[in-house]
Design an enzyme around this catalytic site. Structure first.
Site, PDB file in Angstrom:
ATOM      1  N   SER A  78       0.833  -1.207   0.000  1.00  0.00           N
ATOM      2  CA  SER A  78       0.000   0.000   0.000  1.00  0.00           C
ATOM      3  C   SER A  78       0.865   1.253   0.000  1.00  0.00           C
ATOM      4  O   SER A  78       2.010   1.251   0.455  1.00  0.00           O
ATOM      5  CB  SER A  78      -0.906   0.040   1.236  1.00  0.00           C
ATOM      6  OG  SER A  78      -1.704  -1.112   1.320  1.00  0.00           O
TER       7      SER A  78
HETATM    8  N1  SAH Z   1      -0.719  -5.016   3.953  1.00  0.00           N
HETATM    9  C1  SAH Z   1       0.113  -5.306   2.787  1.00  0.00           C
HETATM   10  C2  SAH Z   1      -0.527  -4.861   1.487  1.00  0.00           C
HETATM   11  C3  SAH Z   1      -1.407  -5.875   1.040  1.00  0.00           C
HETATM   12  S1  SAH Z   1      -2.109  -5.823  -0.573  1.00  0.00           S
HETATM   13  C4  SAH Z   1       1.493  -4.751   2.916  1.00  0.00           C
HETATM   14  O1  SAH Z   1       1.782  -4.064   3.906  1.00  0.00           O
HETATM   15  O2  SAH Z   1       2.301  -5.013   2.031  1.00  0.00           O
HETATM   16  C5  SAH Z   1      -3.488  -6.839  -0.155  1.00  0.00           C
HETATM   17  C6  SAH Z   1      -3.192  -8.270   0.174  1.00  0.00           C
HETATM   18  O3  SAH Z   1      -4.430  -8.866   0.530  1.00  0.00           O
HETATM   19  C7  SAH Z   1      -2.648  -9.082  -1.005  1.00  0.00           C
HETATM   20  O4  SAH Z   1      -1.430  -9.658  -0.648  1.00  0.00           O
HETATM   21  C8  SAH Z   1      -3.730 -10.126  -1.255  1.00  0.00           C
HETATM   22  O5  SAH Z   1      -3.216 -11.387  -1.665  1.00  0.00           O
HETATM   23  C9  SAH Z   1      -4.404 -10.202   0.098  1.00  0.00           C
HETATM   24  N2  SAH Z   1      -5.771 -10.746   0.089  1.00  0.00           N
HETATM   25  C10 SAH Z   1      -6.763 -10.532  -0.811  1.00  0.00           C
HETATM   26  N3  SAH Z   1      -7.887 -11.191  -0.468  1.00  0.00           N
HETATM   27  C11 SAH Z   1      -7.594 -11.856   0.697  1.00  0.00           C
HETATM   28  C12 SAH Z   1      -8.333 -12.734   1.548  1.00  0.00           C
HETATM   29  N4  SAH Z   1      -9.601 -13.074   1.300  1.00  0.00           N
HETATM   30  N5  SAH Z   1      -7.697 -13.234   2.642  1.00  0.00           N
HETATM   31  C13 SAH Z   1      -6.412 -12.905   2.921  1.00  0.00           C
HETATM   32  N6  SAH Z   1      -5.666 -12.088   2.150  1.00  0.00           N
HETATM   33  C14 SAH Z   1      -6.249 -11.557   1.044  1.00  0.00           C
END
Ligand code: SAH
Length: 213
Positions: free
Chosen positions: A64
């Site tokens: 993000s």
């Molecule tokens: N917080 C992260 C950014 C994440 S981007 C950081 O600091 O880098 C969003 C993430 O959510 C992705 O890696 C994606 O694979 C995950 N995601 C999407 N749907 C999800 C679900 N149902 N359960 C768990 N993770 C999920």
């Protein structure tokens, strides 16, 4: 992995930018100063780590934007020792910020390769978080209730399991919407009473259902 004076200087500049965008929490800004964001990016993006942008981290996912991390973390109003559930571990950067602020972190990711990578990195950095492969829609019932929940992918709606796993008095910060998301702060007033406050528009990768792979 080296954190140079130059990197530190760039983080300071990033924090100044976040302040000018309205981020006020000293605790959040201190955490951003102390976590080297360039460790969480692929080497081809490392030199851009202190730009206020989201970047690819593999598997079609992104780390993000720092402003978004700061905004969501500020809304959580963290207290030391809070049990925090994060949905969407991604690179592990947000989890590291939460740990740095004194939270007991639980984080769930549905992409096994991303989770593996984040686990290794956090171990190397001595950042402690409980990390699990799974579907964020289900939350982490064995460890509930949580004081705070942060969802870092765009959810089509607020998942029932997460509402249940939030303790009364707890706060969930979740971006809700299909293409563009409204940031929502959900405060659990009673077992079945939730106050929801809307904030601005954000854009996240989608929260996908039942496709843990
Ligand atoms: N917080 C992260 C950014 C994440 S981007 C950081 O600091 O880098 C969003 C993430 O959510 C992705 O890696 C994606 O694979 C995950 N995601 C999407 N749907 C999800 C679900 N149902 N359960 C768990 N993770 C999920």
């Amino acid at each position: 992995m080296i954190d140079t004076t130059k990197h530190k200087g760039l983080r300071k500049k990033l924090v100044d930018e976040l302040i000018s965008q309205g981020i006020e929490s000293e605790k959040v800004l201190d955490a951003i100063i102390s976590i080297p964001r360039h460790f969480f990016l692929e080497s081809s993006f490392e030199h851009l780590a202190y730009q206020n942008n989201a970047f690819p981290i593999g598997n079609d996912q992104t780390i993000s934007q720092p402003y978004t991390v700061a905004f969501q973390t500020e809304l959580l109003n963290l207290k030391k020792g809070d049990r925090v559930l994060e949905i969407g571990t991604g690179s592990g950067y947000q989890a590291s910020i939460l740990f740095k602020m004194g939270a007991k972190v639980y984080t769930i990711e549905r992409h096994a390769p991303l989770l593996r990578k984040a686990k290794l990195l956090l171990q190397k950095l001595n950042i402690r978080a409980e990390m699990r492969f799974g579907d964020g829609y289900e939350g982490w019932p064995e460890e509930a209730p949580f004081d705070k929940i942060i969802v870092t992918c765009g959810a089509p709606h607020i998942p029932e399991a997460l509402k249940k796993q939030l303790r009364v008095g707890g706060i969930m910060v979740i971006p809700v919407g299909e293409i563009i998301q409204k940031m929502k702060c959900v405060i659990k007033r009673d077992e079945d009473k939730f106050e929801i406050i809307d904030f601005g528009d954000f854009r996240f990768v989608p929260m996908l259902r039942n496709k843990a792979k």
